[in-house]
Motif scaffolding. Structure first.
Motif, PDB file in Angstrom:
ATOM      1  N   SER A  56       0.800  -1.341  -0.003  1.00 20.56           N
ATOM      2  CA  SER A  56       0.039   0.130   0.109  1.00 20.56           C
ATOM      3  C   SER A  56       0.954   1.244  -0.041  1.00 20.56           C
ATOM      4  CB  SER A  56      -0.844   0.009   1.132  1.00 20.56           C
ATOM      5  OG  SER A  56      -1.681  -0.978   1.270  1.00 20.56           O
ATOM      6  N   ASP A 186      -6.025  -1.230  -4.581  1.00 18.64           N
ATOM      7  CA  ASP A 186      -5.236  -1.699  -3.403  1.00 18.64           C
ATOM      8  C   ASP A 186      -6.291  -2.637  -2.505  1.00 18.64           C
ATOM      9  OD1 ASP A 186      -3.749  -2.143  -1.157  1.00 18.64           O
ATOM     10  OD2 ASP A 186      -3.813  -0.022  -0.315  1.00 18.64           O
ATOM     11  N   GLU A 187      -6.129  -4.004  -2.784  1.00 25.54           N
ATOM     12  CA  GLU A 187      -6.831  -4.974  -2.486  1.00 25.54           C
ATOM     13  C   GLU A 187      -8.298  -4.780  -2.646  1.00 25.54           C
ATOM     14  OE1 GLU A 187      -5.175  -7.445  -0.277  1.00 25.54           O
ATOM     15  OE2 GLU A 187      -3.408  -6.491   0.559  1.00 25.54           O
TER      16      GLU A 187
HETATM   17 MG    MG Z   1      -2.018  -2.626   2.418  1.00 21.63          MG
END
Ligand code: MG
Ligand code: ATP
Length: 327
Positions: A56, A186-187
Protein backbone atom coordinates in the motif's frame (compact mmCIF):
# COMPACT_ATOMS: atom_id res chain seq x y z
CA UNK A 1 6.80 -2.97 -26.64
CA UNK A 2 4.10 -0.63 -25.28
CA UNK A 3 4.95 2.68 -23.69
CA UNK A 4 5.56 3.16 -19.99
CA UNK A 5 2.72 5.03 -18.28
CA UNK A 6 4.26 5.20 -14.80
CA UNK A 7 7.88 4.95 -13.83
CA UNK A 8 9.02 4.81 -10.21
CA UNK A 9 12.75 5.10 -9.54
CA UNK A 10 14.43 4.33 -6.22
CA UNK A 11 11.29 5.10 -4.20
CA UNK A 12 11.76 5.28 -0.47
CA UNK A 13 9.41 5.84 2.42
CA UNK A 14 10.76 5.77 5.96
CA UNK A 15 8.61 5.95 9.07
CA UNK A 16 10.04 6.79 12.47
CA UNK A 17 8.65 4.61 15.21
CA UNK A 18 9.26 4.09 18.94
CA UNK A 19 11.33 1.05 19.85
CA UNK A 20 8.96 0.11 22.67
CA UNK A 21 5.78 1.34 24.34
CA UNK A 22 7.66 3.34 26.99
CA UNK A 23 10.88 3.89 25.08
CA UNK A 24 12.00 7.29 23.85
CA UNK A 25 14.36 5.69 21.38
CA UNK A 26 13.16 5.74 17.83
CA UNK A 27 13.99 3.48 14.95
CA UNK A 28 13.45 3.89 11.25
CA UNK A 29 10.99 1.58 9.57
CA UNK A 30 11.86 1.39 5.88
CA UNK A 31 8.38 0.67 4.58
CA UNK A 32 9.64 1.26 1.07
CA UNK A 33 13.33 0.80 0.48
CA UNK A 34 14.59 1.67 -2.99
CA UNK A 35 11.74 0.36 -5.12
CA UNK A 36 11.84 0.87 -8.89
CA UNK A 37 8.99 -0.19 -11.14
CA UNK A 38 7.87 0.49 -14.70
CA UNK A 39 4.21 0.00 -15.55
CA UNK A 40 3.25 -0.45 -19.19
CA UNK A 41 0.25 1.36 -20.61
CA UNK A 42 -2.78 -0.92 -20.84
CA UNK A 43 -1.27 -3.62 -18.61
CA UNK A 44 -2.10 -4.92 -15.14
CA UNK A 45 0.93 -4.90 -12.87
CA UNK A 46 0.49 -6.97 -9.73
CA UNK A 47 2.14 -6.18 -6.42
CA UNK A 48 2.14 -9.08 -4.00
CA UNK A 49 3.74 -9.84 -0.66
CA UNK A 50 2.76 -10.59 2.90
CA UNK A 51 1.11 -8.08 5.21
CA UNK A 52 3.40 -5.17 6.05
CA UNK A 53 5.69 -5.71 3.04
CA UNK A 54 4.97 -2.17 1.80
CA UNK A 55 2.46 -2.75 -1.00
CA UNK A 56 0.00 0.00 0.00
CA UNK A 57 2.86 2.36 0.81
CA UNK A 58 4.25 1.76 -2.70
CA UNK A 59 0.87 2.44 -4.35
CA UNK A 60 0.15 5.57 -2.33
CA UNK A 61 3.67 6.96 -2.75
CA UNK A 62 3.44 6.51 -6.52
CA UNK A 63 0.24 8.56 -6.50
CA UNK A 64 1.90 11.17 -4.27
CA UNK A 65 -0.77 10.55 -1.62
CA UNK A 66 1.94 10.18 1.00
CA UNK A 67 5.15 12.15 1.09
CA UNK A 68 8.09 10.14 -0.21
CA UNK A 69 11.42 10.00 1.66
CA UNK A 70 13.29 9.62 -1.62
CA UNK A 71 13.03 8.68 -5.27
CA UNK A 72 11.30 9.87 -8.40
CA UNK A 73 7.98 9.17 -10.10
CA UNK A 74 7.13 10.02 -13.70
CA UNK A 75 3.59 9.65 -15.02
CA UNK A 76 2.76 9.87 -18.72
CA UNK A 77 6.20 11.37 -19.28
CA UNK A 78 5.73 14.07 -16.65
CA UNK A 79 7.72 14.17 -13.42
CA UNK A 80 5.43 14.14 -10.38
CA UNK A 81 8.27 14.42 -7.93
CA UNK A 82 11.95 13.91 -7.48
CA UNK A 83 12.24 13.76 -3.73
CA UNK A 84 16.04 13.51 -3.82
CA UNK A 85 16.20 16.89 -5.58
CA UNK A 86 13.28 18.33 -3.57
CA UNK A 87 11.22 18.82 -6.74
CA UNK A 88 7.45 18.41 -6.49
CA UNK A 89 4.59 19.38 -8.79
CA UNK A 90 2.75 22.43 -7.51
CA UNK A 91 -0.59 21.64 -5.87
CA UNK A 92 -2.67 23.00 -8.80
CA UNK A 93 -0.89 20.78 -11.34
CA UNK A 94 -1.07 17.83 -8.94
CA UNK A 95 -4.83 18.28 -8.47
CA UNK A 96 -5.30 18.37 -12.24
CA UNK A 97 -3.17 15.24 -12.64
CA UNK A 98 -5.17 13.40 -9.95
CA UNK A 99 -7.96 13.11 -12.51
CA UNK A 100 -5.74 10.68 -14.44
CA UNK A 101 -4.50 8.74 -11.41
CA UNK A 102 -7.08 7.17 -9.17
CA UNK A 103 -7.18 4.64 -6.34
CA UNK A 104 -9.70 1.99 -5.28
CA UNK A 105 -9.36 0.98 -1.64
CA UNK A 106 -9.59 -2.38 0.06
CA UNK A 107 -12.43 -1.57 2.41
CA UNK A 108 -15.34 0.00 0.53
CA UNK A 109 -17.18 0.78 3.80
CA UNK A 110 -14.54 3.11 5.20
CA UNK A 111 -13.55 4.66 1.88
CA UNK A 112 -17.02 6.09 1.10
CA UNK A 113 -18.30 9.17 2.88
CA UNK A 114 -21.35 7.96 4.89
CA UNK A 115 -22.94 11.44 4.73
CA UNK A 116 -23.03 11.59 0.94
CA UNK A 117 -25.43 9.73 -1.33
CA UNK A 118 -24.23 7.79 -4.35
CA UNK A 119 -24.86 10.62 -6.78
CA UNK A 120 -22.86 13.03 -4.63
CA UNK A 121 -20.03 10.52 -4.22
CA UNK A 122 -19.73 9.77 -7.94
CA UNK A 123 -20.32 13.29 -9.20
CA UNK A 124 -17.85 15.03 -6.84
CA UNK A 125 -14.86 14.29 -9.12
CA UNK A 126 -16.80 15.13 -12.29
CA UNK A 127 -17.67 18.55 -10.87
CA UNK A 128 -14.20 19.16 -9.39
CA UNK A 129 -12.43 18.45 -12.67
CA UNK A 130 -15.18 20.17 -14.71
CA UNK A 131 -15.60 17.14 -16.97
CA UNK A 132 -19.04 18.16 -18.22
CA UNK A 133 -21.52 20.99 -17.90
CA UNK A 134 -23.73 21.19 -14.80
CA UNK A 135 -26.83 19.88 -16.55
CA UNK A 136 -24.96 16.80 -17.80
CA UNK A 137 -23.49 15.73 -14.47
CA UNK A 138 -26.46 13.56 -13.48
CA UNK A 139 -26.56 11.93 -16.90
CA UNK A 140 -22.84 11.13 -16.66
CA UNK A 141 -23.35 9.77 -13.17
CA UNK A 142 -26.12 7.43 -14.38
CA UNK A 143 -23.97 6.27 -17.28
CA UNK A 144 -21.09 5.36 -14.96
CA UNK A 145 -23.43 3.65 -12.47
CA UNK A 146 -24.85 1.49 -15.22
CA UNK A 147 -21.38 0.62 -16.49
CA UNK A 148 -20.49 -0.52 -12.97
CA UNK A 149 -23.62 -2.63 -12.60
CA UNK A 150 -25.43 -0.25 -10.24
CA UNK A 151 -29.13 0.56 -10.49
CA UNK A 152 -29.68 4.25 -11.28
CA UNK A 153 -32.79 4.22 -9.07
CA UNK A 154 -30.41 3.81 -6.11
CA UNK A 155 -28.50 7.03 -6.70
CA UNK A 156 -30.15 8.83 -3.77
CA UNK A 157 -29.20 6.07 -1.34
CA UNK A 158 -26.37 6.29 1.19
CA UNK A 159 -23.41 3.85 1.45
CA UNK A 160 -24.80 2.00 4.51
CA UNK A 161 -27.81 0.97 2.41
CA UNK A 162 -25.63 -1.17 0.10
CA UNK A 163 -23.96 -4.59 0.36
CA UNK A 164 -20.14 -4.91 0.40
CA UNK A 165 -20.01 -5.81 -3.29
CA UNK A 166 -22.29 -2.89 -4.24
CA UNK A 167 -20.18 -0.50 -2.14
CA UNK A 168 -17.09 -1.63 -4.01
CA UNK A 169 -18.93 -0.99 -7.29
CA UNK A 170 -19.57 2.56 -6.01
CA UNK A 171 -15.85 2.89 -5.22
CA UNK A 172 -15.00 1.77 -8.75
CA UNK A 173 -17.63 4.13 -10.25
CA UNK A 174 -16.20 7.03 -8.25
CA UNK A 175 -12.69 6.29 -9.58
CA UNK A 176 -13.92 5.80 -13.14
CA UNK A 177 -16.13 8.90 -13.20
CA UNK A 178 -13.13 11.22 -13.66
CA UNK A 179 -11.90 9.34 -16.76
CA UNK A 180 -8.56 8.18 -15.34
CA UNK A 181 -5.90 6.36 -17.31
CA UNK A 182 -4.24 4.68 -14.32
CA UNK A 183 -5.81 3.16 -11.21
CA UNK A 184 -4.09 1.77 -8.14
CA UNK A 185 -6.34 -1.04 -6.94
CA UNK A 186 -5.37 -1.63 -3.30
CA UNK A 187 -6.77 -5.06 -2.45
CA UNK A 188 -10.11 -4.13 -4.03
CA UNK A 189 -11.75 -7.48 -3.40
CA UNK A 190 -10.15 -8.54 -0.11
CA UNK A 191 -13.22 -7.57 1.95
CA UNK A 192 -15.64 -9.47 -0.29
CA UNK A 193 -16.72 -13.10 -0.38
CA UNK A 194 -15.53 -15.38 -3.19
CA UNK A 195 -18.49 -15.12 -5.58
CA UNK A 196 -18.67 -11.33 -5.28
CA UNK A 197 -14.88 -11.14 -5.69
CA UNK A 198 -15.04 -12.69 -9.13
CA UNK A 199 -17.94 -10.42 -10.18
CA UNK A 200 -15.93 -7.35 -9.21
CA UNK A 201 -12.74 -8.64 -10.87
CA UNK A 202 -14.63 -9.34 -14.09
CA UNK A 203 -16.18 -5.88 -13.95
CA UNK A 204 -12.71 -4.37 -13.54
CA UNK A 205 -11.40 -6.36 -16.52
CA UNK A 206 -14.36 -5.22 -18.68
CA UNK A 207 -13.84 -1.59 -17.70
CA UNK A 208 -10.12 -1.85 -18.38
CA UNK A 209 -10.80 -3.03 -21.93
CA UNK A 210 -13.55 -0.44 -22.56
CA UNK A 211 -11.60 2.53 -21.25
CA UNK A 212 -8.03 1.42 -22.04
CA UNK A 213 -7.05 1.59 -18.37
CA UNK A 214 -3.82 0.57 -16.68
CA UNK A 215 -3.94 -1.00 -13.21
CA UNK A 216 -1.48 -1.45 -10.39
CA UNK A 217 -3.19 -4.33 -8.66
CA UNK A 218 -2.17 -4.85 -5.03
CA UNK A 219 -3.08 -8.15 -3.46
CA UNK A 220 -1.82 -10.85 -1.17
CA UNK A 221 -4.23 -13.30 -2.77
CA UNK A 222 -1.99 -15.04 -5.28
CA UNK A 223 -4.88 -16.95 -6.81
CA UNK A 224 -6.40 -13.61 -7.81
CA UNK A 225 -3.05 -12.22 -8.96
CA UNK A 226 -2.44 -15.22 -11.24
CA UNK A 227 -5.82 -14.74 -12.89
CA UNK A 228 -5.70 -10.97 -13.12
CA UNK A 229 -2.16 -9.64 -13.69
CA UNK A 230 0.09 -9.54 -16.75
CA UNK A 231 3.18 -8.83 -14.71
CA UNK A 232 3.97 -9.32 -11.06
CA UNK A 233 6.36 -7.71 -8.59
CA UNK A 234 6.85 -9.56 -5.31
CA UNK A 235 7.70 -7.41 -2.30
CA UNK A 236 9.41 -8.49 0.88
CA UNK A 237 9.85 -6.02 3.73
CA UNK A 238 10.03 -2.87 1.63
CA UNK A 239 11.89 -4.28 -1.37
CA UNK A 240 10.98 -5.92 -4.65
CA UNK A 241 12.63 -9.33 -4.58
CA UNK A 242 11.34 -10.73 -7.88
CA UNK A 243 9.58 -9.36 -10.90
CA UNK A 244 8.45 -10.69 -14.25
CA UNK A 245 5.55 -11.96 -16.29
CA UNK A 246 2.96 -13.49 -13.98
CA UNK A 247 2.99 -16.79 -15.87
CA UNK A 248 6.81 -17.04 -15.53
CA UNK A 249 6.76 -16.30 -11.82
CA UNK A 250 4.08 -18.91 -11.23
CA UNK A 251 5.68 -21.59 -13.42
CA UNK A 252 9.29 -20.99 -12.35
CA UNK A 253 9.60 -18.77 -9.28
CA UNK A 254 13.26 -17.99 -8.65
CA UNK A 255 13.40 -16.20 -5.31
CA UNK A 256 12.95 -18.42 -2.24
CA UNK A 257 10.40 -15.91 -0.89
CA UNK A 258 8.29 -16.11 -4.05
CA UNK A 259 8.50 -19.89 -3.75
CA UNK A 260 7.34 -19.64 -0.17
CA UNK A 261 4.45 -17.35 -1.10
CA UNK A 262 3.35 -19.71 -3.86
CA UNK A 263 3.48 -22.63 -1.47
CA UNK A 264 0.78 -20.92 0.56
CA UNK A 265 -1.67 -20.81 -2.38
CA UNK A 266 -4.37 -23.33 -1.48
CA UNK A 267 -4.16 -26.56 -3.50
CA UNK A 268 -7.26 -27.74 -5.32
CA UNK A 269 -7.18 -31.26 -3.77
CA UNK A 270 -5.92 -32.34 -0.33
CA UNK A 271 -3.79 -35.11 -1.95
CA UNK A 272 -2.09 -32.64 -4.27
CA UNK A 273 1.39 -31.80 -2.94
CA UNK A 274 2.21 -28.21 -2.02
CA UNK A 275 4.62 -26.62 -4.47
CA UNK A 276 7.35 -25.84 -1.95
CA UNK A 277 8.24 -26.26 1.70
CA UNK A 278 7.24 -23.61 4.22
CA UNK A 279 9.68 -21.55 6.24
CA UNK A 280 9.56 -20.36 9.82
CA UNK A 281 7.53 -17.22 10.57
CA UNK A 282 8.86 -13.73 10.03
CA UNK A 283 11.59 -12.49 12.32
CA UNK A 284 10.74 -9.00 13.68
CA UNK A 285 13.92 -7.11 12.85
CA UNK A 286 15.39 -6.55 9.41
CA UNK A 287 19.06 -7.65 9.42
CA UNK A 288 21.48 -4.71 9.25
CA UNK A 289 23.57 -6.36 6.55
CA UNK A 290 22.85 -8.65 3.68
CA UNK A 291 19.60 -10.02 2.33
CA UNK A 292 16.56 -9.27 4.46
CA UNK A 293 15.11 -12.69 3.68
CA UNK A 294 18.27 -14.48 4.86
CA UNK A 295 16.98 -15.29 8.39
CA UNK A 296 14.12 -17.29 6.82
CA UNK A 297 15.92 -18.62 3.80
CA UNK A 298 16.64 -22.35 3.42
CA UNK A 299 19.42 -21.60 0.89
CA UNK A 300 21.27 -19.04 3.04
CA UNK A 301 25.01 -18.78 2.32
CA UNK A 302 27.66 -16.77 4.15
CA UNK A 303 27.52 -13.82 1.74
CA UNK A 304 23.73 -13.57 2.11
CA UNK A 305 24.30 -12.22 5.62
CA UNK A 306 27.05 -9.83 4.47
CA UNK A 307 25.91 -8.32 1.17
CA UNK A 308 22.55 -7.18 -0.12
CA UNK A 309 21.64 -8.96 -3.38
CA UNK A 310 20.65 -6.71 -6.28
CA UNK A 311 17.64 -7.25 -8.52
CA UNK A 312 19.30 -8.89 -11.54
CA UNK A 313 18.02 -10.50 -14.76
CA UNK A 314 17.36 -14.24 -14.50
CA UNK A 315 15.35 -14.71 -17.72
CA UNK A 316 13.57 -12.67 -20.39
CA UNK A 317 11.89 -9.78 -18.58
CA UNK A 318 12.43 -11.65 -15.29
CA UNK A 319 14.52 -10.29 -12.41
CA UNK A 320 15.28 -11.56 -8.92
CA UNK A 321 17.37 -10.40 -5.98
CA UNK A 322 19.01 -13.60 -4.72
CA UNK A 323 22.63 -14.86 -4.73
CA UNK A 324 21.49 -18.47 -4.72
CA UNK A 325 19.07 -18.14 -7.63
CA UNK A 326 20.87 -15.62 -9.88
CA UNK A 327 24.49 -16.54 -10.44
MG1 MG B 1 -1.99 -2.68 2.28
N1 ATP C 1 1.25 5.93 8.62
C1 ATP C 1 2.18 5.06 9.00
N2 ATP C 1 2.97 5.33 10.06
C2 ATP C 1 3.95 4.47 10.46
N3 ATP C 1 4.20 3.28 9.87
C3 ATP C 1 3.44 2.96 8.81
C4 ATP C 1 2.37 3.81 8.32
N4 ATP C 1 1.79 3.22 7.25
C5 ATP C 1 2.43 2.04 7.08
N5 ATP C 1 3.42 1.89 8.01
C6 ATP C 1 4.34 0.75 8.12
O1 ATP C 1 4.90 0.51 6.84
C7 ATP C 1 5.04 -0.87 6.60
C8 ATP C 1 4.34 -1.21 5.29
O2 ATP C 1 2.94 -0.99 5.44
P1 ATP C 1 1.92 -1.19 4.24
O3 ATP C 1 0.59 -0.73 4.73
O4 ATP C 1 2.46 -0.54 3.03
O5 ATP C 1 1.94 -2.77 4.06
P2 ATP C 1 1.05 -3.69 3.10
O6 ATP C 1 2.01 -4.54 2.34
O7 ATP C 1 0.11 -2.85 2.33
O8 ATP C 1 0.29 -4.60 4.16
P3 ATP C 1 -1.22 -5.19 4.10
O9 ATP C 1 -1.14 -6.40 3.19
O10 ATP C 1 -1.47 -5.60 5.52
O11 ATP C 1 -2.14 -4.12 3.60
C9 ATP C 1 4.47 -1.58 7.81
O12 ATP C 1 5.53 -1.95 8.64
C10 ATP C 1 3.61 -0.54 8.47
O13 ATP C 1 3.58 -0.74 9.85
Amino acid sequence: MSEIILKAEHLKKYYEERQGLFSRKKRINAALDDVSLEIRKGSIMGLAGESGSGKSTAGKTMLNLIKPSGGRVTFEGRQIFDADKGEYLDSGSMTALRQKMQIIFQDPSSSLNPKKNVEQIISAGIIKHRLCSGSQVRERCIEIMEKCGLDKRQMMRYPHEFSGGQKQRIGIARALAVEPSFIVCDEPTAALDMSIQSQILNLMLDLKEQYGLTYLFISHNLGVVEYFCDELAVMYRGKIVEQGKTADLFSSPVHPYTQLLLSSVPVSHPDEPRRHTESKPQDESIPKHGCRFAPRCPYREKRCTEQEPLLLPCGAGHTAACFHAVK
